[in-house]
Design a protein around this motif. Structure first.
Motif, PDB file in Angstrom:
ATOM      1  N   LEU A   1      -0.577  15.079  -3.044  1.00 14.93           N
ATOM      2  CA  LEU A   1       0.713  15.297  -3.705  1.00 14.93           C
ATOM      3  C   LEU A   1       1.881  15.246  -2.733  1.00 14.93           C
ATOM      4  CD1 LEU A   1      -0.305  18.169  -6.115  1.00 14.93           C
ATOM      5  CD2 LEU A   1       0.555  15.937  -6.792  1.00 14.93           C
ATOM      6  N   THR A   2       1.574  15.104  -1.443  1.00 18.51           N
ATOM      7  CA  THR A   2       2.641  15.196  -0.438  1.00 18.51           C
ATOM      8  C   THR A   2       3.719  14.140  -0.651  1.00 18.51           C
ATOM      9  OG1 THR A   2       1.095  16.144   1.126  1.00 18.51           O
ATOM     10  CG2 THR A   2       3.096  15.225   2.043  1.00 18.51           C
TER      11      THR A   2
ATOM     12  N   ARG B   1       0.652  18.995   7.928  1.00 18.58           N
ATOM     13  CA  ARG B   1      -0.617  18.559   7.347  1.00 18.58           C
ATOM     14  C   ARG B   1      -0.676  17.036   7.253  1.00 18.58           C
ATOM     15  NH1 ARG B   1      -1.314  23.384   7.967  1.00 18.58           N
ATOM     16  NH2 ARG B   1      -2.115  24.838   6.422  1.00 18.58           N
ATOM     17  N   ALA B   2       0.481  16.455   6.938  1.00 18.82           N
ATOM     18  CA  ALA B   2       0.528  15.000   6.831  1.00 18.82           C
ATOM     19  C   ALA B   2       0.267  14.356   8.191  1.00 18.82           C
ATOM     20  CB  ALA B   2       1.877  14.551   6.273  1.00 18.82           C
TER      21      ALA B   2
ATOM     22  N   LEU C   1       1.594   8.639   2.049  1.00 19.75           N
ATOM     23  CA  LEU C   1       2.294   9.280   3.161  1.00 19.75           C
ATOM     24  C   LEU C   1       3.076   8.216   3.928  1.00 19.75           C
ATOM     25  CD1 LEU C   1      -0.470  11.696   4.484  1.00 19.75           C
ATOM     26  CD2 LEU C   1       1.381  12.158   2.904  1.00 19.75           C
ATOM     27  N   PRO C   2       4.305   8.535   4.316  1.00 15.28           N
ATOM     28  CA  PRO C   2       5.119   7.554   5.060  1.00 15.28           C
ATOM     29  C   PRO C   2       4.640   7.457   6.504  1.00 15.28           C
ATOM     30  CG  PRO C   2       6.335   9.594   4.799  1.00 15.28           C
ATOM     31  CD  PRO C   2       5.023   9.793   4.088  1.00 15.28           C
TER      32      PRO C   2
ATOM     33  N   THR D   1       0.822  -1.214   0.000  1.00 14.83           N
ATOM     34  CA  THR D   1       0.000   0.000   0.000  1.00 14.83           C
ATOM     35  C   THR D   1       0.854   1.261   0.000  1.00 14.83           C
ATOM     36  OG1 THR D   1      -1.653  -1.215   1.231  1.00 14.83           O
ATOM     37  CG2 THR D   1      -1.896   1.150   1.190  1.00 14.83           C
ATOM     38  N   ASP D   2       1.981   1.200   0.717  1.00 20.81           N
ATOM     39  CA  ASP D   2       2.837   2.391   0.814  1.00 20.81           C
ATOM     40  C   ASP D   2       3.366   2.823  -0.544  1.00 20.81           C
ATOM     41  OD1 ASP D   2       2.383   1.660   3.351  1.00 20.81           O
ATOM     42  OD2 ASP D   2       4.436   1.070   3.832  1.00 20.81           O
ATOM     43  N   ARG D   3       3.488   1.857  -1.481  1.00 18.93           N
ATOM     44  CA  ARG D   3       4.061   2.199  -2.780  1.00 18.93           C
ATOM     45  C   ARG D   3       3.005   2.509  -3.827  1.00 18.93           C
ATOM     46  NH1 ARG D   3       7.739  -2.378  -4.632  1.00 18.93           N
ATOM     47  NH2 ARG D   3       7.641  -1.163  -6.557  1.00 18.93           N
TER      48      ARG D   3
END
Lengths: 283, 378
Positions: A124-125, B215-216, B232-233, A93-95
């Protein structure tokens, strides 16, 4: 029935030869069960690049499970998922975003405390390269990146007619608007593959027609391949190039809207009522 | 293209990302009322108070207020912004305080500002370790695992004499505060030192919560699955929240020990303190920078005010036992009332009040001078 025949898909001819075109997504023998309940049972199908692919089926047929398996939220018991040339037993999921895949959820999955603009920009982060320190200090690269992301987010707000809601906390907006915000967040990263889980649930006829147009534009102008779960058969028939039909976790039909309309297995399982009525009229 | 989102004229104490404050992202920079308010506040705090305040005001009210507000700010990053519950704040304060004490004791050549930074980093490292369970645990389960930090850290400082320089009582006196050769060991000096540290940290925190990373963090709090799906990591963000939060709480511990109490003992950083900081954040307002300050003000001033009131009303009947009991009861009631009446805390309450006053003022203004008031919308 809400959609009209005039909403016939543009790309129907090209979609009739999916095997020849490279696939944006393929699932191969996907099986998934929760305890004793089988959600997916050996499901295989492909989605060609540039096509709008609907997945339909009665409640509990495994449609959402399919999308969750494709986006890695569920780990399939067996089978593989092909995404953009990679094959996964369990999609990371992370990728997902890096693979060019984005999705919306059946029940809204927005960041309630953030504004509409922030929600969309969050899509977009994952592309931002500047580190936390650069952001806090406000280095030119970090600022440029951020301004760029917000410009894109604003453009998408304009595209989905969300400018008026721009600064509102998303939790305070009506349901239909929140649905559009989620679509904007999914689209802002210009995904190659867009998975939509019932994007029109709970919408009025006008909103549905508007959103149908948006989905077409997302495919035609933004270049996204679209997989769509939707209950509104009218919308599905008008919008999609090909339709996959699930029932009890099994694929019981796969083809163009025309083919699905005339598929006896589908009619029996899914449009059973309509079939009875037709039969009744025929007598 | 000079004026970007980060330059928004919203000052540190302005609303967090979940408020609707930012209206003009680019364009004319006009100082908002909040910016003016913060500027005025800083002017009073730095310029006026040191001239007119009494020793009691600094030692009993303002300095502990600053330390607790800073701790609240730190916890707010973790709990308010990133949505991870922690009951171990006092442990990280203790780590900061003991680290600064040992650094100043064992490496006296280091300037105190470096001591503070290193103490914060040590607290951040410990916070990172105790933040690891957050990768698997959520909500109540995470809260319980942060309790482990509380008990473990307190136990270590009690057990290992080295940390308190083998002081038999376990209580150590910290060296007098001095920065760059400037002695700051008077009431006003320690207050000004605390104020400077808090101002700088608040500025940095404001930049952080206003950044894409901030924000993340809020995204992670509001919907973890969606945050993962949009790339997001999540794991890194959680650990970052723990590290930054613990760093700030550790610095707050340094202030608590060096500027306020001038002693360090493990008992000063017990579970009660952790809860106190949590209450500050909840009463003040989650995910609001201003909230930490409002909450800390209430927590510090309230017991003093109650003591004064009790003394005046009941005289000799109101001894310290009754006082402590009544403080707990009234504070408990206050928290319950708050959670029911305004879950968003004092910060939201103040917002509402401000809007009402501003509305009145605008109405009054438009009545007095219709021309300038009519084309102004609120």
């Amino acid at each position: 029935m809400t959609a009209t025949p005039s909403e016939a898909p543009h790309l129907q001819p090209s979609a009739t030869q999916p095997q020849a075109a490279p696939s944006a997504l393929a699932v191969d023998g996907l099986s998934l069960s929760f305890g004793g309940v089988t959600a997916l049972n050996g499901v295989s199908f492909t989605v060609a690049v540039g096509e709008i692919r609907a997945v339909i089926g009665p409640n509990g047929a495994g449609k959402s499970s399919l999308l969750n398996a494709v986006s890695g939220l569920y780990r399939p018991d067996s089978g593989r998922v092909w995404l953009g040339g990679h094959s996964f037993a369990a999609v990371p999921t992370d990728r997902l975003a890096a693979l060019g895949v984005s999705r919306t959820f059946q029940n809204l999955a927005l960041f309630k405390g953030l504004s509409v603009l922030d929600n969309v920009a969050a899509g977009l982060t994952h592309r931002l390269r500047a580190g936390v320190l650069a952001q806090v200090i406000g280095l030119p690269t970090a600022r440029r990146e951020r301004a760029d992301a917000y410009d894109r987010a604003e453009a998408l707000l304009a595209f989905l007619h969300l400018e008026d809601a721009r600064d509102r906390p998303v939790g305070t907006l009506p349901y239909g608007v929140q649905k559009r915000v989620e679509l904007a967040r999914a689209l802002v990263a210009r995904p190659r593959l867009l998975l939509l889980d019932e994007p029109m649930a709970g919408m009025t006829l006008t909103e549905k027609q508007e959103l149908t147009g948006c989905i077409r534009v997302a495919r035609d102008d933004l270049g996204a391949t679209i997989v769509l779960i939707e209950h509104d058969i009218g919308v599905v028939m008008g919008l999609s190039d090909r339709i996959a039909v699930l029932d009890y976790g099994r694929l019981i039909g796969d083809g163009t809207p025309e083919a699905i309309r005339n598929n006896q297995a589908v009619i029996d399982a899914y449009l059973g009522v309509a079939h009875d009525l037709e039969a009744g009229e025929g007598i | 293209m000079t004026d970007l989102a980060l330059d928004k004229p919203v000052p540190p104490n302005a609303a967090g990302p979940n408020r609707t404050a930012p209206t003009a992202r680019r364009g004319m920079v006009r100082p908002s009322p909040t910016a003016l308010g913060v500027g005025l506040l800083l002017a009073v705090a730095f310029g006026l108070l040191p001239l007119v305040g009494s020793e009691y005001l600094f030692d009993a009210i303002l300095t502990p207020f600053l330390a607790l507000a800073l701790a609240g700010l730190g916890l707010n990053i973790l709990t308010g912004y990133a949505g991870q519950v922690s009951l171990g704040s006092a442990a990280f304060m203790a780590v900061g305080a003991y680290a600064a004490f040992n650094l100043s004791l064992r490496l006296p050549e280091l300037p105190f500002v470096v001591d503070i930074l290193l103490a914060g980093l040590v607290a951040a490292a410990v916070g990172l370790v105790f933040g690891l369970p957050s990768l698997r645990l959520r909500g109540f389960y995470l809260a319980v695992s942060t309790l482990a930090a509380q008990f473990f850290v307190q136990w270590v400082f009690n057990k290992v004499g080295w940390f308190s320089n083998n002081s038999p009582s376990g209580i150590v006196t910290v060296p007098p505060l001095s920065v760059a050769g400037l002695a700051l060991d008077g009431s006003v000096g320690r207050y000004l030192f605390g104020l400077s540290v808090v101002s700088v940290v608040t500025l940095v925190v404001w930049r952080l919560v206003d950044s894409p990373t901030g924000r993340a963090l809020a995204a992670l709090r509001d919907h973890e699955t969606a945050a993962r799906v949009i790339g997001l990591p999540v794991l890194r963000l959680k650990l970052l929240a723990f590290a930054v939060s613990s760093f700030i709480i550790g610095v707050a511990g340094v202030l608590w020990a060096f500027a306020y109490l001038r002693t360090v003992e493990p008992a000063g950083f017990n579970l009660d303190r952790s809860f106190q900081i949590l209450f500050i954040v909840i009463i003040g307002g989650l995910a609001s920078l201003r909230g930490a300050f409002l909450g800390a003000a209430l927590i510090v001033v309230f017991p003093l005010a109650l003591a004064r009131l009790g003394e005046t009303l009941l005289g000799g009947l109101f001894d310290s036992g009754v006082l402590e009991m009544s403080q707990r009861i009234v504070l408990g009631l206050l928290i319950i009332a708050f959670l029911i009446a305004e879950p968003a805390g004092l910060s939201a309450l103040l917002d509402r009040l401000w809007h009402r006053i501003a509305g009145r003022l605008t109405a009054l203004c438009s009545r007095l001078c219709p021309r300038s008031g009519s084309n102004r919308s609120v």
